[in-house]
Scaffold this active site. Structure first.
Site, PDB file in Angstrom:
ATOM      1  CG  ASN A 151     -43.164 -13.799  10.725  1.00 49.46           C
ATOM      2  OD1 ASN A 151     -43.568 -12.498  10.433  1.00 49.46           O
ATOM      3  ND2 ASN A 151     -43.876 -14.197  11.409  1.00 49.46           N
ATOM      4  NE  ARG A 191     -35.741  -6.582  16.209  1.00 50.57           N
ATOM      5  CZ  ARG A 191     -35.141  -5.476  16.694  1.00 50.57           C
ATOM      6  NH1 ARG A 191     -34.522  -4.377  16.098  1.00 50.57           N
ATOM      7  NH2 ARG A 191     -35.394  -5.135  17.891  1.00 50.57           N
ATOM      8  CE1 TYR A 248     -33.237  -6.916   9.609  1.00 44.84           C
ATOM      9  CE2 TYR A 248     -31.592  -5.187   8.813  1.00 44.84           C
ATOM     10  CZ  TYR A 248     -32.905  -5.847   8.887  1.00 44.84           C
ATOM     11  OH  TYR A 248     -33.756  -5.282   7.962  1.00 44.84           O
ATOM     12  CG  HIS A 294     -40.312 -10.334   3.529  1.00 47.73           C
ATOM     13  ND1 HIS A 294     -41.521  -9.606   4.278  1.00 47.73           N
ATOM     14  CD2 HIS A 294     -40.944 -10.144   2.464  1.00 47.73           C
ATOM     15  CE1 HIS A 294     -42.299  -9.110   3.341  1.00 47.73           C
ATOM     16  NE2 HIS A 294     -41.962  -9.565   2.245  1.00 47.73           N
TER      17      HIS A 294
HETATM   18  N1  APR Z   1     -51.781 -12.617  17.281  1.00 49.36           N
HETATM   19  C1  APR Z   1     -51.933 -12.403  15.556  1.00 49.36           C
HETATM   20  N2  APR Z   1     -51.842 -11.084  15.065  1.00 49.36           N
HETATM   21  C2  APR Z   1     -51.237 -10.122  15.794  1.00 49.36           C
HETATM   22  C3  APR Z   1     -51.108 -10.155  17.269  1.00 49.36           C
HETATM   23  C4  APR Z   1     -51.308 -11.559  17.919  1.00 49.36           C
HETATM   24  N3  APR Z   1     -50.936 -11.693  18.990  1.00 49.36           N
HETATM   25  N4  APR Z   1     -50.851  -8.984  17.744  1.00 49.36           N
HETATM   26  C5  APR Z   1     -50.809  -8.143  16.570  1.00 49.36           C
HETATM   27  N5  APR Z   1     -51.165  -8.890  15.451  1.00 49.36           N
HETATM   28  C6  APR Z   1     -51.472  -8.235  14.128  1.00 49.36           C
HETATM   29  C7  APR Z   1     -51.508  -6.783  13.858  1.00 49.36           C
HETATM   30  O1  APR Z   1     -52.817  -6.509  14.286  1.00 49.36           O
HETATM   31  C8  APR Z   1     -51.335  -6.575  12.570  1.00 49.36           C
HETATM   32  O2  APR Z   1     -52.388  -6.960  11.664  1.00 49.36           O
HETATM   33  O3  APR Z   1     -50.185  -8.627  13.423  1.00 49.36           O
HETATM   34  C9  APR Z   1     -50.193  -7.665  12.105  1.00 49.36           C
HETATM   35  C10 APR Z   1     -48.734  -7.178  12.156  1.00 49.36           C
HETATM   36  O4  APR Z   1     -48.736  -6.331  10.813  1.00 49.36           O
HETATM   37  P1  APR Z   1     -47.291  -5.622  10.698  1.00 49.36           P
HETATM   38  O5  APR Z   1     -46.493  -5.148  11.745  1.00 49.36           O
HETATM   39  O6  APR Z   1     -47.654  -4.918   9.359  1.00 49.36           O
HETATM   40  O7  APR Z   1     -46.278  -6.974  10.101  1.00 49.36           O
HETATM   41  P2  APR Z   1     -46.340  -7.648   8.569  1.00 49.36           P
HETATM   42  O8  APR Z   1     -47.847  -7.432   7.805  1.00 49.36           O
HETATM   43  O9  APR Z   1     -45.849  -9.051   9.055  1.00 49.36           O
HETATM   44  O10 APR Z   1     -45.111  -6.841   7.890  1.00 49.36           O
HETATM   45  C11 APR Z   1     -45.007  -7.173   6.678  1.00 49.36           C
HETATM   46  O11 APR Z   1     -43.181  -5.642   6.536  1.00 49.36           O
HETATM   47  O12 APR Z   1     -41.524  -4.033   7.445  1.00 49.36           O
HETATM   48  C12 APR Z   1     -41.974  -5.438   6.700  1.00 49.36           C
HETATM   49  O13 APR Z   1     -40.687  -6.718   6.118  1.00 49.36           O
HETATM   50  C13 APR Z   1     -41.299  -6.732   7.191  1.00 49.36           C
HETATM   51  O14 APR Z   1     -42.069  -8.889   6.733  1.00 49.36           O
HETATM   52  C14 APR Z   1     -42.368  -7.436   7.336  1.00 49.36           C
HETATM   53  C15 APR Z   1     -43.646  -6.753   6.354  1.00 49.36           C
END
Ligand code: APR
Length: 231
Positions: free
Chosen positions: A87, A56, A53, A104
């Protein structure tokens, strides 16, 4: 003004230079989630959790909001915009959005391991072992870890139920309860999904905007304002 509710995930901040979790090269490819983001990890390997963290947080001080964050803030001129974000960064705040619910947690905040209500803004990027709350207990990241409750979901549900328009940006919709929020939408609500990659979401009235967040929010704004959805 109409209620425009926006659910954001890691992809929202990708163009600012923050890695997503599940994309190729994402954080969960580099780290084992249970070793850095769980209560067990905190008990077994606190130094690693703190370092994860701290890295990050340090990076967050080096990045800026992107055009997607700025575009959502601009939409407050025309809509009552409520952002619900998974986020833990503060890029929506820095872009100027004023109604933000963090599901989160928040990277720049820390809280007491003794009393979860004792939440503080961390001064700088580094949280260390021995940094204590006012009651003398170790401070931990103010982050919802895997296996922990998501208290802000209670506040999120009525916001979603009252949406006139709903937007999803940059989330794989893999993590519950956040991903389940869409089930509270009433059937007539138009839903816009901004993501450059396919996302598994089957919703009525779904319009896909297959773009990154910056360009995607620009397209969204054009569509919303053209349709004179403002009233
Ligand atoms: N613009 C928009 N979306 C994007 C971009 C971009 N430039 N680049 C990637 N993505 C998309 C990906 O295609 C994917 O669908 O962002 C998404 C990211 O997904 P994850 O990595 O799974 O992130 P998230 O859904 O926020 O994860 C949820 O998981 O581990 C945890 O706590 C953490 O809050 C997080 C939660």
């Amino acid at each position: 003004m109409k209620n425009l509710v926006v659910l954001t995930g890691a992809g929202m901040s990708a163009e600012s230079g923050l890695k997503t979790f599940r994309d190729m090269g994402g954080l969960w490819e580099e780290y084992d989630v249970t070793e850095v983001a769980s209560p067990v990890a905190w008990d077994n390997n606190r130094a690693l959790v703190l370092r994860f963290y701290n890295e990050r947080r340090k990076q967050l001080y080096e990045v800026e909001p992107n055009n997607g964050h700025l575009g959502l803030a601009m939409l407050e001129k025309y809509f009552k915009v409520q952002i619900i974000t998974q986020n833990v960064d503060d890029l929506h705040e820095r872009a100027g959005s004023t109604n933000i619910l963090h599901l989160h947690g928040e990277l720049k905040k820390v809280r007491s391991t003794f009393d979860p209500l004792l939440v503080y803004e961390l001064d700088g990027w580094e949280l260390k072992e021995g940094d204590n709350c006012e009651k003398g207990s170790q401070l931990r990241p103010h982050i919802v870890w895997f296996g922990e409750a998501v208290p802000a979901i209670e506040e999120a549900v009525p916001i979603v139920q009252n949406a006139d328009l709903f937007v999803i940006v940059g989330t794989s919709l893999n993590v519950y309860p956040a991903a389940g929020l869409v089930d509270y939408l009433s059937g007539e609500v138009p839903v816009y999904l901004i993501d450059p990659n396919p996302v598994n979401a089957s919703l009525p009235n779904l319009k896909l905007i297959q773009e990154g967040a910056g360009k995607g929010v620009e397209v969204l704004a054009q569509l919303l304002l053209e349709n004179d959805n403002k009233k």
